[in-house]
Design a protein around this motif. Structure first.
Motif, PDB file in Angstrom:
ATOM      1  N   UNK A  81       0.857  -1.177   0.000  1.00 30.59           N
ATOM      2  CA  UNK A  81       0.000   0.000   0.000  1.00 30.59           C
ATOM      3  C   UNK A  81       0.899   1.234   0.000  1.00 30.59           C
ATOM      4  N   UNK A  82       0.679   2.125  -0.947  1.00 27.38           N
ATOM      5  CA  UNK A  82       1.411   3.375  -1.018  1.00 27.38           C
ATOM      6  C   UNK A  82       0.492   4.509  -0.576  1.00 27.38           C
ATOM      7  N   UNK A  83       1.021   5.401   0.248  1.00 33.51           N
ATOM      8  CA  UNK A  83       0.309   6.613   0.639  1.00 33.51           C
ATOM      9  C   UNK A  83       1.109   7.775   0.068  1.00 33.51           C
ATOM     10  N   UNK A  84       0.462   8.582  -0.747  1.00 30.94           N
ATOM     11  CA  UNK A  84       1.145   9.674  -1.432  1.00 30.94           C
ATOM     12  C   UNK A  84       0.682  11.018  -0.889  1.00 30.94           C
ATOM     13  N   UNK A  85       1.624  11.968  -0.858  1.00 28.41           N
ATOM     14  CA  UNK A  85       1.271  13.330  -0.475  1.00 28.41           C
ATOM     15  C   UNK A  85       2.096  14.318  -1.286  1.00 28.41           C
ATOM     16  N   UNK A  86       1.599  15.548  -1.348  1.00 29.12           N
ATOM     17  CA  UNK A  86       2.322  16.627  -2.027  1.00 29.12           C
ATOM     18  C   UNK A  86       2.252  17.873  -1.156  1.00 29.12           C
ATOM     19  N   UNK A  87       2.253  19.043  -1.771  1.00 30.38           N
ATOM     20  CA  UNK A  87       2.325  20.299  -1.025  1.00 30.38           C
ATOM     21  C   UNK A  87       1.066  20.574  -0.211  1.00 30.38           C
ATOM     22  N   UNK A  88      -0.080  20.223  -0.720  1.00 30.15           N
ATOM     23  CA  UNK A  88      -1.323  20.499   0.000  1.00 30.15           C
ATOM     24  C   UNK A  88      -2.515  20.481  -0.925  1.00 30.15           C
ATOM     25  N   UNK A  89      -3.635  21.003  -0.446  1.00 35.14           N
ATOM     26  CA  UNK A  89      -4.873  20.937  -1.228  1.00 35.14           C
ATOM     27  C   UNK A  89      -4.814  21.692  -2.549  1.00 35.14           C
ATOM     28  N   UNK A  90      -3.863  22.605  -2.684  1.00 34.53           N
ATOM     29  CA  UNK A  90      -3.736  23.379  -3.906  1.00 34.53           C
ATOM     30  C   UNK A  90      -2.893  22.661  -4.961  1.00 34.53           C
ATOM     31  N   UNK A  91      -2.420  21.455  -4.656  1.00 32.64           N
ATOM     32  CA  UNK A  91      -1.505  20.704  -5.521  1.00 32.64           C
ATOM     33  C   UNK A  91      -2.193  19.433  -6.010  1.00 32.64           C
ATOM     34  N   UNK A  92      -2.067  19.125  -7.295  1.00 28.26           N
ATOM     35  CA  UNK A  92      -2.678  17.890  -7.804  1.00 28.26           C
ATOM     36  C   UNK A  92      -1.650  16.782  -8.025  1.00 28.26           C
ATOM     37  N   UNK A  93      -0.468  16.941  -7.443  1.00 29.75           N
ATOM     38  CA  UNK A  93       0.564  15.911  -7.564  1.00 29.75           C
ATOM     39  C   UNK A  93       0.125  14.568  -7.023  1.00 29.75           C
ATOM     40  N   UNK A  94      -0.665  14.580  -5.951  1.00 31.56           N
ATOM     41  CA  UNK A  94      -1.133  13.309  -5.404  1.00 31.56           C
ATOM     42  C   UNK A  94      -2.111  12.628  -6.354  1.00 31.56           C
ATOM     43  N   UNK A  95      -2.933  13.424  -7.017  1.00 33.02           N
ATOM     44  CA  UNK A  95      -3.873  12.842  -7.980  1.00 33.02           C
ATOM     45  C   UNK A  95      -3.119  12.195  -9.131  1.00 33.02           C
TER      46      UNK A  95
END
Length: 130
Positions: A83-97
C-alpha cells in the motif's frame, strides 16, 4: 426552509456507501501520524514533490518519488500488495492525484494523504530535512 435543508439529504445507505468509497481512496495526516507513532506503518509513504522541496522538509519516514518517476520497473522494488500513501504540497496541488493515477494504472494499491504538507504542518506534526 434554510439553504442547508433546501436540498433534501441523501438516503442514509447512499451516504454510507459514498463515504466508504471515499475512505478507500484517501487517508489523513492524523491517521498517518498515528500509524507512525504506534509502530504500525503498514504502507510506504511517498512525497511526490520535487527533490529540492523534499530536501527542505518532508514527513519523517517518507521517500521522495515524483509521479513522473513511478514506472513499472521502479515500483517493482516493492511487493505487489504494498500500500502506497502519497502526499504533495497540500490541497492546492494535484501531484497526489497524478501519483495515484500513475500507481493505479500500474496496478498498485494507493491512498492519497489529504492535506499534504500543509495539513501535516497545520496539525503540528514534525518534519525532517535532508
Amino acid at each position: 426552509m434554510s439553504l442547508v435543508s433546501e436540498i433534501p439529504t441523501a438516503d442514509p445507505n447512499l451516504v454510507a456507501e459514498h463515504y466508504a468509497r471515499r475512505l478507500a481512496f484517501e487517508t489523513d495526516c492524523s491517521d498517518v501520524r498515528q500509524a507512525m507513532t504506534s509502530g504500525n506503518m503498514d504502507f510506504v509513504l511517498i512525497d511526490v514533490r520535487g527533490p529540492a522541496l523534499f530536501q527542505e522538509q518532508h514527513i519523517p519516514g517518507a521517500i521522495n518519488l515524483p509521479h513522473g518517476k513511478m514506472t513499472a520497473r521502479k515500483m517493482a522494488e516493492w511487493p505487489e500488495d504494498t500500500l502506497f500513501v502519497v502526499y504533495c504540497a497540500g490541497p492546492h496541488c494535484n501531484g497526489t492525484d497524478k501519483a495515484a493515477l500513475r500507481l493505479g494504472t500500474l496496478g498498485r494499491r494507493v491512498k492519497v494523504m489529504i492535506g499534504g504538507i500543509t495539513g501535516w504542518a497545520d496539525e503540528g506534526h514534525p518534519f525532517e530535512k535532508g
